[in-house]
Write a protein that holds these residues in place. Structure first.
Motif, PDB file in Angstrom:
ATOM      1  N   ASP A  83       1.028  -0.922  -0.024  1.00 43.63           N
ATOM      2  CA  ASP A  83      -0.225   0.218  -0.204  1.00 43.63           C
ATOM      3  C   ASP A  83       1.033   0.645   0.175  1.00 43.63           C
ATOM      4  O   ASP A  83       0.581   2.704  -0.644  1.00 43.63           O
ATOM      5  CB  ASP A  83      -1.276   0.150   1.472  1.00 43.63           C
ATOM      6  CG  ASP A  83      -2.436  -1.025   1.028  1.00 43.63           C
ATOM      7  OD1 ASP A  83      -2.188  -1.556   0.124  1.00 43.63           O
ATOM      8  OD2 ASP A  83      -2.969  -1.428   2.103  1.00 43.63           O
ATOM      9  N   SER A  84       2.113   1.264   0.474  1.00 41.67           N
ATOM     10  CA  SER A  84       3.091   2.237   0.536  1.00 41.67           C
ATOM     11  C   SER A  84       2.903   2.194  -0.450  1.00 41.67           C
ATOM     12  O   SER A  84       3.503   3.716  -0.672  1.00 41.67           O
ATOM     13  CB  SER A  84       4.111   2.204   1.718  1.00 41.67           C
ATOM     14  OG  SER A  84       3.729   1.678   2.935  1.00 41.67           O
ATOM     15  N   TYR A  85       3.700   1.262  -1.075  1.00 43.63           N
ATOM     16  CA  TYR A  85       4.249   1.090  -2.402  1.00 43.63           C
ATOM     17  C   TYR A  85       3.605   2.030  -3.637  1.00 43.63           C
ATOM     18  O   TYR A  85       3.979   2.546  -4.147  1.00 43.63           O
ATOM     19  CB  TYR A  85       4.813  -0.172  -2.769  1.00 43.63           C
ATOM     20  CG  TYR A  85       5.609  -0.113  -4.325  1.00 43.63           C
ATOM     21  CD1 TYR A  85       6.930  -0.136  -4.765  1.00 43.63           C
ATOM     22  CD2 TYR A  85       4.921  -0.636  -5.542  1.00 43.63           C
ATOM     23  CE1 TYR A  85       7.026   0.367  -5.880  1.00 43.63           C
ATOM     24  CE2 TYR A  85       5.304  -0.783  -6.730  1.00 43.63           C
ATOM     25  CZ  TYR A  85       6.960  -0.475  -6.715  1.00 43.63           C
ATOM     26  OH  TYR A  85       7.065   0.027  -8.121  1.00 43.63           O
ATOM     27  N   LEU A  86       2.170   2.056  -3.552  1.00 43.89           N
ATOM     28  CA  LEU A  86       1.386   2.027  -4.499  1.00 43.89           C
ATOM     29  C   LEU A  86       0.688   3.675  -3.990  1.00 43.89           C
ATOM     30  O   LEU A  86       1.393   4.280  -5.382  1.00 43.89           O
ATOM     31  CB  LEU A  86      -0.018   1.457  -4.235  1.00 43.89           C
ATOM     32  CG  LEU A  86       0.068   0.358  -4.436  1.00 43.89           C
ATOM     33  CD1 LEU A  86      -1.482  -0.391  -4.019  1.00 43.89           C
ATOM     34  CD2 LEU A  86      -0.114  -0.248  -6.625  1.00 43.89           C
ATOM     35  N   ALA A  87       1.807   3.974  -3.003  1.00 44.07           N
ATOM     36  CA  ALA A  87       0.448   5.733  -2.940  1.00 44.07           C
ATOM     37  C   ALA A  87       2.282   6.315  -3.808  1.00 44.07           C
ATOM     38  O   ALA A  87       2.055   7.288  -3.097  1.00 44.07           O
ATOM     39  CB  ALA A  87       0.619   5.873  -1.491  1.00 44.07           C
ATOM     40  N   LYS A 124      -2.119  -2.176 -14.364  1.00 42.24           N
ATOM     41  CA  LYS A 124      -1.603  -1.960 -13.974  1.00 42.24           C
ATOM     42  C   LYS A 124      -1.567  -1.657 -11.993  1.00 42.24           C
ATOM     43  O   LYS A 124      -0.854  -2.474 -10.981  1.00 42.24           O
ATOM     44  CB  LYS A 124       0.091  -0.930 -14.083  1.00 42.24           C
ATOM     45  CG  LYS A 124       1.142  -1.974 -13.474  1.00 42.24           C
ATOM     46  CD  LYS A 124       2.459  -1.638 -14.660  1.00 42.24           C
ATOM     47  CE  LYS A 124       2.406  -2.183 -15.757  1.00 42.24           C
ATOM     48  NZ  LYS A 124       3.892  -1.481 -16.775  1.00 42.24           N
ATOM     49  N   PHE A 125      -2.621  -0.813 -11.656  1.00 38.57           N
ATOM     50  CA  PHE A 125      -2.325  -0.042 -10.407  1.00 38.57           C
ATOM     51  C   PHE A 125      -2.878  -1.029  -9.663  1.00 38.57           C
ATOM     52  O   PHE A 125      -2.861  -1.982  -8.968  1.00 38.57           O
ATOM     53  CB  PHE A 125      -2.452   1.505 -10.612  1.00 38.57           C
ATOM     54  CG  PHE A 125      -2.675   1.765  -9.446  1.00 38.57           C
ATOM     55  CD1 PHE A 125      -1.968   2.780  -8.688  1.00 38.57           C
ATOM     56  CD2 PHE A 125      -4.239   1.685  -8.425  1.00 38.57           C
ATOM     57  CE1 PHE A 125      -2.011   3.160  -7.132  1.00 38.57           C
ATOM     58  CE2 PHE A 125      -4.646   2.239  -6.714  1.00 38.57           C
ATOM     59  CZ  PHE A 125      -3.288   2.963  -6.341  1.00 38.57           C
ATOM     60  N   GLN A 126      -4.572  -1.399 -10.657  1.00 38.67           N
ATOM     61  CA  GLN A 126      -5.466  -2.561 -10.096  1.00 38.67           C
ATOM     62  C   GLN A 126      -4.219  -3.578  -9.384  1.00 38.67           C
ATOM     63  O   GLN A 126      -4.676  -3.696  -8.333  1.00 38.67           O
ATOM     64  CB  GLN A 126      -6.895  -2.280 -11.103  1.00 38.67           C
ATOM     65  CG  GLN A 126      -6.976  -1.204 -10.819  1.00 38.67           C
ATOM     66  CD  GLN A 126      -8.205  -1.923 -11.917  1.00 38.67           C
ATOM     67  OE1 GLN A 126      -8.390  -1.537 -12.978  1.00 38.67           O
ATOM     68  NE2 GLN A 126     -10.212  -1.468 -11.051  1.00 38.67           N
ATOM     69  N   ILE A 161      -4.783   1.333   1.889  1.00 37.11           N
ATOM     70  CA  ILE A 161      -5.194   1.285   0.135  1.00 37.11           C
ATOM     71  C   ILE A 161      -5.956   2.446  -0.275  1.00 37.11           C
ATOM     72  O   ILE A 161      -6.305   2.969  -1.622  1.00 37.11           O
ATOM     73  CB  ILE A 161      -6.111   0.443  -0.397  1.00 37.11           C
ATOM     74  CG1 ILE A 161      -6.308  -0.140  -1.837  1.00 37.11           C
ATOM     75  CG2 ILE A 161      -7.045   0.351   1.229  1.00 37.11           C
ATOM     76  CD1 ILE A 161      -4.613   0.103  -2.520  1.00 37.11           C
ATOM     77  N   TYR A 162      -6.396   3.093   0.894  1.00 37.37           N
ATOM     78  CA  TYR A 162      -7.501   3.890   0.310  1.00 37.37           C
ATOM     79  C   TYR A 162      -6.602   5.862   0.273  1.00 37.37           C
ATOM     80  O   TYR A 162      -6.983   6.483  -0.718  1.00 37.37           O
ATOM     81  CB  TYR A 162      -8.450   4.526   1.848  1.00 37.37           C
ATOM     82  CG  TYR A 162      -9.071   6.154   1.755  1.00 37.37           C
ATOM     83  CD1 TYR A 162      -9.857   6.466   0.492  1.00 37.37           C
ATOM     84  CD2 TYR A 162      -8.586   7.136   2.673  1.00 37.37           C
ATOM     85  CE1 TYR A 162     -10.182   8.170   0.376  1.00 37.37           C
ATOM     86  CE2 TYR A 162      -8.772   8.226   2.334  1.00 37.37           C
ATOM     87  CZ  TYR A 162     -10.222   8.603   1.498  1.00 37.37           C
ATOM     88  OH  TYR A 162     -10.484  10.130   1.457  1.00 37.37           O
ATOM     89  N   ARG A 163      -5.529   5.798   0.636  1.00 33.71           N
ATOM     90  CA  ARG A 163      -5.132   6.803   0.785  1.00 33.71           C
ATOM     91  C   ARG A 163      -4.191   6.642  -0.467  1.00 33.71           C
ATOM     92  O   ARG A 163      -3.444   7.545  -1.507  1.00 33.71           O
ATOM     93  CB  ARG A 163      -3.393   6.778   1.238  1.00 33.71           C
ATOM     94  CG  ARG A 163      -2.578   7.772   1.855  1.00 33.71           C
ATOM     95  CD  ARG A 163      -1.399   7.958   3.138  1.00 33.71           C
ATOM     96  NE  ARG A 163      -0.869   8.476   2.329  1.00 33.71           N
ATOM     97  CZ  ARG A 163       0.817   8.116   2.027  1.00 33.71           C
ATOM     98  NH1 ARG A 163       1.555   7.256   1.637  1.00 33.71           N
ATOM     99  NH2 ARG A 163       1.629   9.629   1.608  1.00 33.71           N
ATOM    100  N   ALA A 164      -3.550   5.504  -1.302  1.00 29.59           N
ATOM    101  CA  ALA A 164      -2.847   5.431  -2.606  1.00 29.59           C
ATOM    102  C   ALA A 164      -4.239   5.899  -3.547  1.00 29.59           C
ATOM    103  O   ALA A 164      -3.392   6.391  -4.719  1.00 29.59           O
ATOM    104  CB  ALA A 164      -2.326   3.836  -2.455  1.00 29.59           C
ATOM    105  N   ILE A 165      -5.343   5.639  -3.483  1.00 25.77           N
ATOM    106  CA  ILE A 165      -6.589   5.376  -4.384  1.00 25.77           C
ATOM    107  C   ILE A 165      -6.784   6.905  -4.129  1.00 25.77           C
ATOM    108  O   ILE A 165      -6.628   7.467  -5.621  1.00 25.77           O
ATOM    109  CB  ILE A 165      -7.871   4.416  -3.602  1.00 25.77           C
ATOM    110  CG1 ILE A 165      -7.108   2.835  -3.674  1.00 25.77           C
ATOM    111  CG2 ILE A 165      -8.980   5.120  -5.072  1.00 25.77           C
ATOM    112  CD1 ILE A 165      -8.446   2.035  -4.327  1.00 25.77           C
TER     113      ILE A 165
END
Length: 627
Positions: free
Chosen positions: A405-409, A421-423, A440-444
């Motif tokens: 989740d931190s990586y996605l953010a 790719k994000f999904q 995950i909310y923060r990343a989205i």
């Protein structure tokens, strides 16, 4: 350094250009040419010590020739070593040292200088000296380094294997059990330069040393010999952690790119080939691939951050796919030990879309999930209530969920990052791994802000990755004011928050009623003893209940305001939205559309908190569908 002096005569050899002459007063009768250097010598001293020279001079002798000329360009050690051989044959003083004993032993074998051609001949004396050399760490190491110059002959005489076995035995043994004066490591020097060891003054400091005392010394070896040494210490049952430590030290010393900053912020993620100091890219690639093959296979032995640095370097120097795949698998096995900074692997190619290598992280995560499913000791099946409440000691899967989740953010602001790719990366983390969906909310939310062109359908699809029921109070508060979210998601957040508060209020009323009944049934003595404490608890409970009621009232007003906004969007859609609100059970009996006290949605464009959710830690890891 060990040494031994041979012979007793004074120096009788002198150099004239490229020619060595022997000043004995007798005319030379044999000329030996080695490379560009020639030696004018006499047959008798040489023939009395060397079987090979006796045979060669006999083959070239004739009545018409006064001088015998021999070309021996393949002498081990070359002209420098043959000069020592000649001095030994003439009885001139020479010194055996750890730096010349290996080449002399090989040359003595080449010339056949055995005991059949004189007592205490050179083969016997060099063998005796080698046995002394193998008794010490530093001397064995220096002798092994000199084997590089005469490697073929040293291999035939098993000198290389004897040196390696000597070093491996000492590296695998606690040095405190022996009285070795350790002189190789720079950290073993005595500040004053001298101590006494067995009554002898020495420059080495004798003190207990750590298990890594030999790393620096052996790192000076070339890769082929170093590889054989590592294999030897592994066969001696050395701890895998020590083997990995030695390989890490060697890699840091000989792979310049391994220590370079390769982050996007530093701007060095596409390092030019000229930065590889001293060695070619092919040599660096071969070195890295060999070291990866030597790393122990046990999980957790090699730190994840070092493995990721190796992987990043492997991509820079275009290592083989099998090498990169090996590193990705090793990282995946222990992904829960990795850090976000090490996971940010830049794309080094020229035809790339994203700044960071998302596909590589996806493969690493897939390896972790495969191991987590197969490992019987992993906490794959976890009680749902335990996951929701959170654990004092997070499991590997929850740690990885937070990390992803931190990586996605971090990668979400990249405008070239495709939604699919994000999904795909977010959905690879199972839903049970996230006790809270704040991360995950923060990343989205960051992705939605960086990609404002997404359609309503794509936004809805993206928000299905998070579960509004698993938001913390901070995340719920932020989401209710976040205009980037689809309206349906915002309504769900408000509904679940209202439902949570109503449940809490009901629980407090139930506790309060039980508390009142308990007070009525208590005796006078119990009332006198506990009255003050109970009254204080009841007062606190009423305060909490009142606060809950106030919060519920505010949420209902917000829901009503949202309904009013929806009505403004068009009367044709009013009926469907009324059905939606009735489905969620929202009541508007407490306030009317014209109520001036009804609250309005917060305009998140002006709010500084709308750029990123305000959540606890920002790293709560994925993916229950929002319906």
């Amino acid at each position: 350094m060990a040494c031994m002096k041979l012979g007793s005569k004074s120096e009788v050899f002198h150099l004239d250009g490229h020619t060595w002459l022997c000043s004995t007063g007798l005319q030379s009768d044999v000329i030996i040419e080695i490379g560009e250097t020639s030696f004018h010598l006499h047959k008798f001293p040489l023939l009395s010590r060397s079987e090979a020279l006796a045979n060669l001079t006999g083959d070239h002798s004739s009545e018409n020739e006064k001088r015998c000329v021999l070309q021996l360009h393949d002498v081990p050690g070359g002209a420098k070593t043959f000069l020592l051989i000649a001095k030994f044959c003439y009885g001139v003083k020479m010194e055996l040292t750890t730096l010349n004993v290996v080449s002399l032993r090989c040359a003595a074998e080449y010339f056949g200088m055995s005991e059949d051609y004189g007592e205490e001949n050179l083969i016997a004396q060099t063998e005796n000296f080698l046995n002394e050399v193998f008794g010490g760490w530093t001397d064995s190491l220096k002798a092994l380094e000199t084997c590089e110059n005469v490697l073929a002959q040293a291999e035939e005489l098993h000198i290389v294997s004897r040196c390696i076995n000597s070093l491996a035995m000492k590296a695998s043994t606690d040095p405190s059990l022996f009285s070795w004066p350790m002189q190789g490591g720079s950290d073993m020097r005595n500040p004053d330069g001298t101590v006494f060891w067995n009554g002898i003054r020495t420059s080495a400091k004798l003190h207990p040393v750590g298990e890594d005392w030999w790393y620096e010394d052996v790192s000076l070896l070339r890769l082929p010999l170093y590889k054989r040494l590592i294999l030897a210490v592994r066969s001696n049952d050395m701890k895998p952690e020590r083997v990995a430590g030695a390989l890490m030290y060697y890699a840091k010393r000989h792979l310049p790119l391994l220590g370079r900053e390769s982050s996007i912020e530093s701007g060095n993620f596409a390092a030019p080939r000229s930065t590889i100091s001293g060695t070619s890219e092919a040599d660096q690639r071969n070195l890295l691939e060999e070291l990866v093959g030597l790393l122990p296979d046990q999980k957790g032995v090699t730190p994840s951050n070092f493995l990721l640095r190796l992987l990043r370097t492997a991509m820079m120097i275009h290592a083989s796919p099998s090498c990169r795949g090996n590193l990705e698998k090793r990282v995946g096995v222990q992904l829960d030990q990795a850090s976000l900074q090490d996971l940010l692997i830049p794309n080094t190619g020229y035809l790339v879309e994203t700044l960071y290598d998302i596909d590589c992280v996806q493969r690493i995560l897939n390896h972790f999930m495969l191991v987590d499913h197969d490992d019987p000791t992993s906490n794959y099946i976890v009680d749902e209530e335990q996951m929701m409440e959170g654990s004092r000691f997070p499991t590997p899967i929850t740690t990885v969920a937070n990390l992803i989740d931190s990586y996605l953010a971090e990668v979400a602001p990249d405008v070239n990052l495709k939604l699919a790719k994000f999904q795909s990366l977010a959905a690879a983390v199972p839903e049970y791994a996230r006790p809270l969906d704040d991360g995950i909310y923060r990343a989205i939310d960051i992705y939605l802000k960086a990609h404002p062109w997404l359609t309503d359908s794509e936004r809805e699809q993206l928000c299905r990755l998070m579960n509004c029921q698993k938001f913390s109070l901070e995340a719920s508060t932020h989401a209710t004011q976040n205009e980037r979210l689809p309206l349906r998601v915002t309504v769900q957040v408000v509904f679940f928050e209202q439902l949570r508060l109503r449940t809490s209020v009901s629980g407090l009323f139930f506790v309060s009623e039980n508390l009142d009944n308990s007070r009525n049934l208590s005796g006078n003595l119990a009332l006198a003893r506990n009255g003050l404490h109970t009254e204080a608890g009841a007062t606190h409970g009423r305060i909490v209940v009142d606060d809950m009621k106030r919060r519920v009232s505010e949420l209902e007003k917000e829901c009503l305001s949202m309904k009013q906004e929806i009505e403004k969007m068009g009367k044709t859609k009013l009926g469907s939205w009324n059905n939606l609100f009735r489905k969620f059970g929202f009541s508007h009996s407490k306030s009317k559309p014209g109520d001036p006290k009804a609250s309005k949605p917060t305009d998140t464009k002006e709010s500084p908190t709308s750029s990123a959710p305000l959540v606890n830690g920002g790293e709560h890891p994925n993916n229950e569908s929002v319906e």
